[in-house]
Design an enzyme around this catalytic site. Structure first.
Site, PDB file in Angstrom:
ATOM      1  N   ARG A   1       0.890  -1.183   0.000  1.00  0.00           N
ATOM      2  CA  ARG A   1       0.000   0.000   0.000  1.00  0.00           C
ATOM      3  C   ARG A   1       0.914   1.215   0.000  1.00  0.00           C
ATOM      4  O   ARG A   1       1.684   1.428   0.944  1.00  0.00           O
ATOM      5  CB  ARG A   1      -0.902   0.008   1.235  1.00  0.00           C
ATOM      6  CG  ARG A   1      -1.571   1.363   1.446  1.00  0.00           C
ATOM      7  CD  ARG A   1      -2.685   1.333   2.441  1.00  0.00           C
ATOM      8  NE  ARG A   1      -3.854   0.700   1.882  1.00  0.00           N
ATOM      9  CZ  ARG A   1      -5.075   0.778   2.417  1.00  0.00           C
ATOM     10  NH1 ARG A   1      -5.274   1.457   3.522  1.00  0.00           N
ATOM     11  NH2 ARG A   1      -6.100   0.162   1.853  1.00  0.00           N
TER      12      ARG A   1
ATOM     13  N   HIS B   1      -7.233   0.855  -6.504  1.00  0.00           N
ATOM     14  CA  HIS B   1      -7.484   0.024  -5.316  1.00  0.00           C
ATOM     15  C   HIS B   1      -8.185  -1.251  -5.805  1.00  0.00           C
ATOM     16  O   HIS B   1      -9.383  -1.453  -5.582  1.00  0.00           O
ATOM     17  CB  HIS B   1      -8.348   0.803  -4.325  1.00  0.00           C
ATOM     18  CG  HIS B   1      -8.350   0.243  -2.939  1.00  0.00           C
ATOM     19  ND1 HIS B   1      -7.619  -0.871  -2.579  1.00  0.00           N
ATOM     20  CD2 HIS B   1      -8.998   0.647  -1.804  1.00  0.00           C
ATOM     21  CE1 HIS B   1      -7.824  -1.121  -1.298  1.00  0.00           C
ATOM     22  NE2 HIS B   1      -8.647  -0.223  -0.805  1.00  0.00           N
TER      23      HIS B   1
ATOM     24  N   GLN C   1     -10.215  -3.713  -3.518  1.00  0.00           N
ATOM     25  CA  GLN C   1     -11.507  -3.126  -3.166  1.00  0.00           C
ATOM     26  C   GLN C   1     -12.510  -3.318  -4.312  1.00  0.00           C
ATOM     27  O   GLN C   1     -13.653  -3.717  -4.090  1.00  0.00           O
ATOM     28  CB  GLN C   1     -11.315  -1.625  -2.874  1.00  0.00           C
ATOM     29  CG  GLN C   1     -12.562  -0.940  -2.384  1.00  0.00           C
ATOM     30  CD  GLN C   1     -12.956  -1.396  -0.998  1.00  0.00           C
ATOM     31  OE1 GLN C   1     -12.151  -1.367  -0.087  1.00  0.00           O
ATOM     32  NE2 GLN C   1     -14.191  -1.826  -0.825  1.00  0.00           N
TER      33      GLN C   1
ATOM     34  N   ASP D   1     -17.003   7.673  -1.836  1.00  0.00           N
ATOM     35  CA  ASP D   1     -15.756   7.488  -1.082  1.00  0.00           C
ATOM     36  C   ASP D   1     -15.401   8.838  -0.465  1.00  0.00           C
ATOM     37  O   ASP D   1     -16.019   9.862  -0.787  1.00  0.00           O
ATOM     38  CB  ASP D   1     -14.654   6.988  -2.051  1.00  0.00           C
ATOM     39  CG  ASP D   1     -13.332   6.667  -1.346  1.00  0.00           C
ATOM     40  OD1 ASP D   1     -13.328   6.535  -0.099  1.00  0.00           O
ATOM     41  OD2 ASP D   1     -12.302   6.559  -2.039  1.00  0.00           O
TER      42      ASP D   1
ATOM     43  N   CYS E   1     -16.312   2.177   0.439  1.00  0.00           N
ATOM     44  CA  CYS E   1     -15.187   1.278   0.740  1.00  0.00           C
ATOM     45  C   CYS E   1     -14.771   1.329   2.203  1.00  0.00           C
ATOM     46  O   CYS E   1     -14.111   0.414   2.678  1.00  0.00           O
ATOM     47  CB  CYS E   1     -14.001   1.619  -0.156  1.00  0.00           C
ATOM     48  SG  CYS E   1     -13.495   3.343  -0.024  1.00  0.00           S
TER      49      CYS E   1
ATOM     50  N   ARG F   1     -13.713  -8.269   1.287  1.00  0.00           N
ATOM     51  CA  ARG F   1     -12.275  -8.058   1.086  1.00  0.00           C
ATOM     52  C   ARG F   1     -11.518  -9.334   1.461  1.00  0.00           C
ATOM     53  O   ARG F   1     -10.586  -9.754   0.781  1.00  0.00           O
ATOM     54  CB  ARG F   1     -11.770  -6.891   1.949  1.00  0.00           C
ATOM     55  CG  ARG F   1     -12.293  -5.519   1.543  1.00  0.00           C
ATOM     56  CD  ARG F   1     -11.667  -5.048   0.247  1.00  0.00           C
ATOM     57  NE  ARG F   1     -10.215  -5.006   0.306  1.00  0.00           N
ATOM     58  CZ  ARG F   1      -9.497  -4.013   0.842  1.00  0.00           C
ATOM     59  NH1 ARG F   1     -10.094  -2.944   1.310  1.00  0.00           N
ATOM     60  NH2 ARG F   1      -8.166  -4.061   0.867  1.00  0.00           N
TER      61      ARG F   1
HETATM   62  N1   CP Z   1     -11.238   0.080   2.355  1.00  0.00           N
HETATM   63  C1   CP Z   1      -9.984  -0.010   2.804  1.00  0.00           C
HETATM   64  O1   CP Z   1      -9.023  -0.250   2.055  1.00  0.00           O
HETATM   65  O2   CP Z   1      -9.853   0.153   4.149  1.00  0.00           O
HETATM   66  P1   CP Z   1      -8.490   0.368   4.936  1.00  0.00           P
HETATM   67  O3   CP Z   1      -7.910   1.681   4.464  1.00  0.00           O
HETATM   68  O4   CP Z   1      -8.873   0.414   6.400  1.00  0.00           O
HETATM   69  O5   CP Z   1      -7.559  -0.757   4.638  1.00  0.00           O
HETATM   70  N1  NVA Z   2      -9.711   6.849  -1.664  1.00  0.00           N
HETATM   71  C1  NVA Z   2      -9.369   6.429  -0.319  1.00  0.00           C
HETATM   72  C2  NVA Z   2      -9.662   4.977  -0.132  1.00  0.00           C
HETATM   73  C3  NVA Z   2      -9.395   4.445   1.243  1.00  0.00           C
HETATM   74  C4  NVA Z   2      -9.668   2.976   1.369  1.00  0.00           C
HETATM   75  C5  NVA Z   2      -7.909   6.723  -0.052  1.00  0.00           C
HETATM   76  O1  NVA Z   2      -7.080   6.496  -0.951  1.00  0.00           O
HETATM   77  O2  NVA Z   2      -7.576   7.191   1.038  1.00  0.00           O
END
Ligand code: CP
Ligand code: NVA
Length: 306
Positions: A101, A128, A131, A224, A264, A292
């Protein structure tokens, strides 16, 4: 067999459907997949915070007999303390797969290019994909035939929106995206998705600045956060720009009567969606979070087991 999992766009149609089908199977009969990843170790590189992603990868590994090792943002300082190349060359000597990530999507590509082991994108600024797969599993469970689904996405044309567009393109769903001007999905994503439109007649992508138009007759309404991780400094400015895009009961009333509400998570009640909508019976946000786990177990299986 999958070699990496960086983008839904890279999957063949067969692989996309295989992930959804096997995810339904593992959800129904998790015990049948017990010990399938025995002795496998996943390194999890996090340069941003997480609840769902960390938990579902770690729990998924444990449920299948493997282990996951968490590397916090301050641990390896990917890109500053050490290059993606060197991190890849070290990790491949010790573990079986890498989950990352990070900010720049190029970092995930670089790790994957240099590592002899599979790399999984667990969120970049661009995409993502885990997701997106969990969300389309949720839609499939709730609606059946994905080719008949009309999904509306209202808010920022961000990483989550991009992966939903790719998942819609693979599955042949319709997707309408409403964003403020200047916050549209990136043109390269739209272009890639439209390449699939040619081959898949039921897929349709509609981009607008009007949230009412986007949600009209929608089966599901998705939103989101307005400021993603890494955009904290823009939070106040974005709150003003995005306020007409809040998903509230009035907006939901323009979708189909029993339309699903999707997010999400994490969600900010009172900002991108009202508490009334997030906590309504139409909301499937925790089903998405559960899914997930199931899709990522299958992604890891397809990457690690012949
Ligand atoms: N939706 C999602 O990726 O959640 P987190 O940021 O908590 O991993
Ligand atoms: N768009 C958001 C998604 C979090 C799961 C981010 O990147 O922070």
């Amino acid at each position: 067999m999958l070699k990496e999992f960086l983008s839904i766009h890279d999957l063949t149609l067969y692989q996309f459907n295989q992930i959804l089908d096997l995810s339904q199977k593992i959800k129904e009969k998790p015990k049948e997949f017990k010990n399938k990843l025995q002795d496998k170790i996943l390194a999890m590189i996090f340069q941003k915070p997480s609840l769902r992603t960390r938990m579902t990868f770690e729990v998924g590994m444990l449920q299948m007999g493997g282990e996951a090792v968490y590397l916090a943002p301050a641990d390896i300082k990917l890109g500053t303390r050490e290059t993606p190349y060197d991190v890849a060359k070290n990790l491949e000597r010790w573990v079986d797969a890498i989950m990352v990530r990070t900010f720049s999507h190029q970092t995930a590509i670089d790790l994957s290019r240099h590592a002899r082991i599979p790399v999984i994108n667990a969120l970049t600024d661009l995409l993502h994909p885990c997701q997106g797969m969990a969300d389309f599993l949720t839609l499939k469970e709730k609606m059946g035939d994905l080719r008949k689904v009309k999904l509306a996405y209202v808010g920022d044309g961000n990483n989550v929106a991009h992966s939903l567009i790719f998942a819609a393109a693979k599955s042949g769903a319709q997707i309408s995206v409403a964003t403020p001007q200047g916050y549209e999905p990136q043109s390269q994503i739209i272009q890639h998705a439209q390449e699939e439109e040619k081959g898949n007649s039921s897929f349709h992508l509609h981009i607008t600045h009007d949230p009412w138009e986007a949600v009209h007759e929608a089966d599901a309404v998705y939103t989101d956060v307005w400021a993603s991780m890494g955009q904290e400094e823009e939070k106040e400015q974005r709150a003003q720009i995005f306020s007409p895009y809040q998903v509230n009961s009035q907006l939901m009333a323009h979708a189909k009567p029993d339309a699903l509400f999707m997010h999400c998570l994490p969600v900010h009640r009172g900002e991108e969606a009202t508490a009334e909508v997030v906590d309504s019976t139409q909301s499937v946000v925790f089903d998405q979070a559960e899914n997930r786990l199931h899709v990522q177990k299958i992604i890891m299986l397809l990457l690690l087991v012949d």
